[in-house]
Design an enzyme around this catalytic site. Structure first.
Site, PDB file in Angstrom:
ATOM      1  CB  CYS A  77      -1.359   0.024   1.659  1.00  9.42           C
ATOM      2  SG  CYS A  77      -1.712  -1.543   2.045  1.00  9.42           S
ATOM      3  CG  ASP A 135      -5.847  -2.387   8.232  1.00 11.74           C
ATOM      4  OD1 ASP A 135      -4.858  -1.995   9.108  1.00 11.74           O
ATOM      5  OD2 ASP A 135      -6.997  -1.457   7.781  1.00 11.74           O
ATOM      6  CB  CYS A 182      -2.305   0.979   4.005  1.00 11.57           C
ATOM      7  SG  CYS A 182      -2.813   0.042   5.011  1.00 11.57           S
ATOM      8  CG  ASP A 183      -7.624   0.517   5.432  1.00 10.70           C
ATOM      9  OD1 ASP A 183      -7.065   0.760   3.994  1.00 10.70           O
ATOM     10  OD2 ASP A 183      -8.383  -0.517   5.458  1.00 10.70           O
ATOM     11  CE  LYS A 184      -8.049   1.735  10.132  1.00 12.96           C
ATOM     12  NZ  LYS A 184      -8.018   0.284   8.892  1.00 12.96           N
ATOM     13  CB  CYS A 199      -6.884  -3.078  -0.719  1.00  8.18           C
ATOM     14  SG  CYS A 199      -5.838  -3.823   0.890  1.00  8.18           S
ATOM     15  CD  GLU A 207     -10.613  -3.363   8.694  1.00  3.12           C
ATOM     16  OE1 GLU A 207      -9.875  -4.073   8.069  1.00  3.12           O
ATOM     17  OE2 GLU A 207     -10.519  -1.897   8.565  1.00  3.12           O
ATOM     18  CB  SER A 263     -12.087  -5.518   5.966  1.00  2.00           C
ATOM     19  OG  SER A 263     -11.435  -4.625   4.328  1.00  2.00           O
TER      20      SER A 263
END
Length: 579
Positions: free
Chosen positions: A69, A101, A142-144, A214, A464, A490
């Site tokens: 990511c 994640d 990435c997500d966070k 992702c 998640e 997720s």
């Protein structure tokens, strides 16, 4: 770099010249006789007097080579720095953390994911305040890292922007596109005997072909979309993939743009208004985006001083149709959005349908409507629809309440899952126990899996559940089995999965009173989540309930558990006196 002799400004004991407003913060650190020691340290790493006489711009990088990511961000930072220098600033880069994640999913390490959002925001704040930087570019993927970068900017409220590193290209297997979600579902298919070892291995190797976040409208791409709609990321910068050469140009332009922001005095809170947050919610729900957007937007709103509640998500989702056919609920991946015309095309379609406010400001200094007016639709594309002819008439996020979730719970509705399901509770005290039961095929049609003590405090960290949810779907139970948890999901999750149940079990929420065999009803259309118990029965069961001992008594998890708020408030950390 050659270190030149001290300028009069540098050697003066007292500053007599007016300070350039674009250097108001950094001048305190580097100007004047008393700051000679600080300048000496800067000289040691190659900065000269000319460099230090310019605005200092923080490049807050979340690069790591421990996951795809954020892998490309190290190289992207060089292009951002070049843009800053060309526009008259001096960039300085620092690196903070990032938790994958996808790698930590289903393990104790996943508890670090949401905690990392706070640590990343805190670390950016600390470096910005400590060094007196004049402006910031946060590089995220990435997500966070995405909401964390935005939270830091809103907290500091100094000129800055967030630049997304871009999506991964889809993998390819048996003439179909793959995302990481396909790997998780393949695990469930393998457990059910639907595929063999060789096919699971082939999917594993094909799904992730290189750098980038992702590929579906999972949390990373949801939040990247959100930040363009809210105005904190340059419009059009998020759509190109991580390995697309256009990303380098976007990086350079981001460096130029942050200097323009600095000179104009535009700060993040001037951009992230209430109208901008409404646009952001519409972006998340109108693209079938991740339930995590609820947590993250509430956390960002708190930093911006903008009131935001769960009801705002419900209200906006009800009026916002889904105009992008994206995975996991739809057909396409993020790079298909880019081919169709980009995130700016989605915004243009939503603006034409009266779904968002086009007058909100963006980091370019122009209104959102001006930024998306030039969006070009690729002829024949089928990824982005109009508001008049959407893929679904209502948005993908629903807020449920009831005696099982008095403070609310969140579910994503793609349209393929049942809107009403009543079943028997199968209660698990942690994710791993539920995963073992699914793997052993002990979960059957009519079960509603309850996983508790996985909330912000109880986990801690609100893991998640993609492993469990994907295994359920992979075994063909997606239409007949649901999951309810005080943890979260997720963005790749499919099926009837209810998360963010509040109050959480660790805080004495009603989910702690549920027992195996209790009847639970999930009624999406009526926004209800109920267990077939009276208030008196719940109260009677809770009389004998005692909060379990904290799973961590020292370190970052313990500190987080002591300071974190409810999921209904964004799971943000707060000083003890305000909890």
């Amino acid at each position: 770099m050659h270190v030149r002799s001290s300028s009069p400004l540098r050697s003066a004991a007292v500053r007599t010249l007016p300070v350039d407003p674009t250097r108001a913060r950094s001048s305190v650190v580097v100007d004047g006789r008393d700051r000679a020691a600080a300048r000496s340290f800067y000289h040691a790493v190659g900065f000269n007097d000319e460099d230090l006489s310019k605005p200092l711009v923080l490049i807050a990088n979340t690069w790591t080579d421990a996951m795809p990511c954020n892998f490309g961000l190290r190289a992207l930072a060089d292009h951002v720095k070049a843009g800053v220098r060309a526009a008259g600033g001096t960039p300085m880069e620092f690196n903070t953390i990032a938790i994958s994640d996808g790698i930590t999913m289903g393990t104790e390490g996943m508890k670090a994911s949401l905690v990392s959002r706070e640590v990343i925001a805190d670390s950016i704040e600390l470096v910005a305040r400590g060094y007196g930087f004049d402006a910031i570019v946060a590089l995220v993927a990435c997500d966070k890292t995405i909401p964390a970068g935005a939270m830091a900017l809103l907290r500091l409220d100094i000129p800055g922007l967030v630049l997304y590193g871009g999506s991964i290209a889809p993998g390819r297997y048996k003439d179909r596109d793959l995302t990481i979600g396909d790997v998780f579902e393949a695990i469930g298919e393998h457990a059910a005997g639907k595929i063999d070892d060789a096919e699971l291995r082939a999917i594993e190797y094909a799904a992730c072909p290189g750098a980038g976040a992702c590929g579906g409208q999972f949390t990373a791409n949801t939040m990247a979309t959100v930040l363009e709609f809210i105005g904190l990321s340059p419009v059009g910068s998020a759509s190109p993939g991580a390995t697309d050469p256009r990303k380098e140009k976007a990086g350079y332009q981001a460096g130029v743009t942050v200097m323009e922001l600095l000179r104009s005095g535009i700060t993040p809170r001037q951009i992230a208004t209430r109208a901008a947050f409404d646009n952001a919610i519409a972006a998340a729900t109108g693209t079938g985006g991740s339930t995590n957007s609820v947590l993250h937007l509430m956390a960002m709103a708190r930093e911006a001083g903008v009131p935001l509640t769960l009801e705002d998500f419900e209200r906006i989702s009800e009026r916002t149709p889904i105009v992008a056919d994206l995975r996991p609920g739809g057909k396409y991946v993020a790079l298909d959005v880019d081919k169709a015309g980009g995130i700016q095309l989605i915004a243009k379609r939503m603006l034409e349908g009266g779904l968002i406010d086009g007058d909100v400001r963006t980091v370019s200094g122009r209104a959102l409507r001006e930024e998306v007016a030039s969006a070009v639709e690729t002829p024949g594309q089928q990824v982005v629809a109009t508001a008049e002819r959407p893929f679904k008439k209502k948005g993908g996020l629903k807020i449920l309440r009831g005696n099982l979730a008095p403070d609310g719970a969140v579910v994503k509705v793609a349209g393929h899952e049942p809107a009403l399901l009543t079943g028997r509770a199968r209660v698990f005290e942690r994710e791993e126990d539920a995963m073992h039961a699914v793997d052993a095929q002990q979960i059957v049609p009519g079960d509603i899996v309850v996983i508790r003590y996985e909330g912000p405090k109880g986990g801690p960290g609100m893991r998640e559940m993609l492993g469990v949810t994907s295994a359920i779907v992979g075994q063909g139970l997606g239409d007949s089995v649901a999951l309810v948890t005080d943890g979260r999901f997720s963005g790749a999750t499919r099926g009837l999965m209810v998360g963010h149940v509040a109050p959480e079990a660790f805080a004495g929420g009603p989910i702690a009173a549920v027992r195996d065999g209790d009847t639970i009803t999930i009624d999406v259309d009526n926004s209800r989540l109920e267990v077939a118990l009276t208030d008196a029965q719940i109260a009677e069961r809770m009389q004998s309930w005692r909060a379990p001992k904290p799973r961590y008594t020292s370190g970052v998890f313990a500190k987080y558990a002591a300071l974190v708020s409810s999921a209904a408030e964004g799971a943000v950390t707060r000083p003890p006196e305000s909890v």
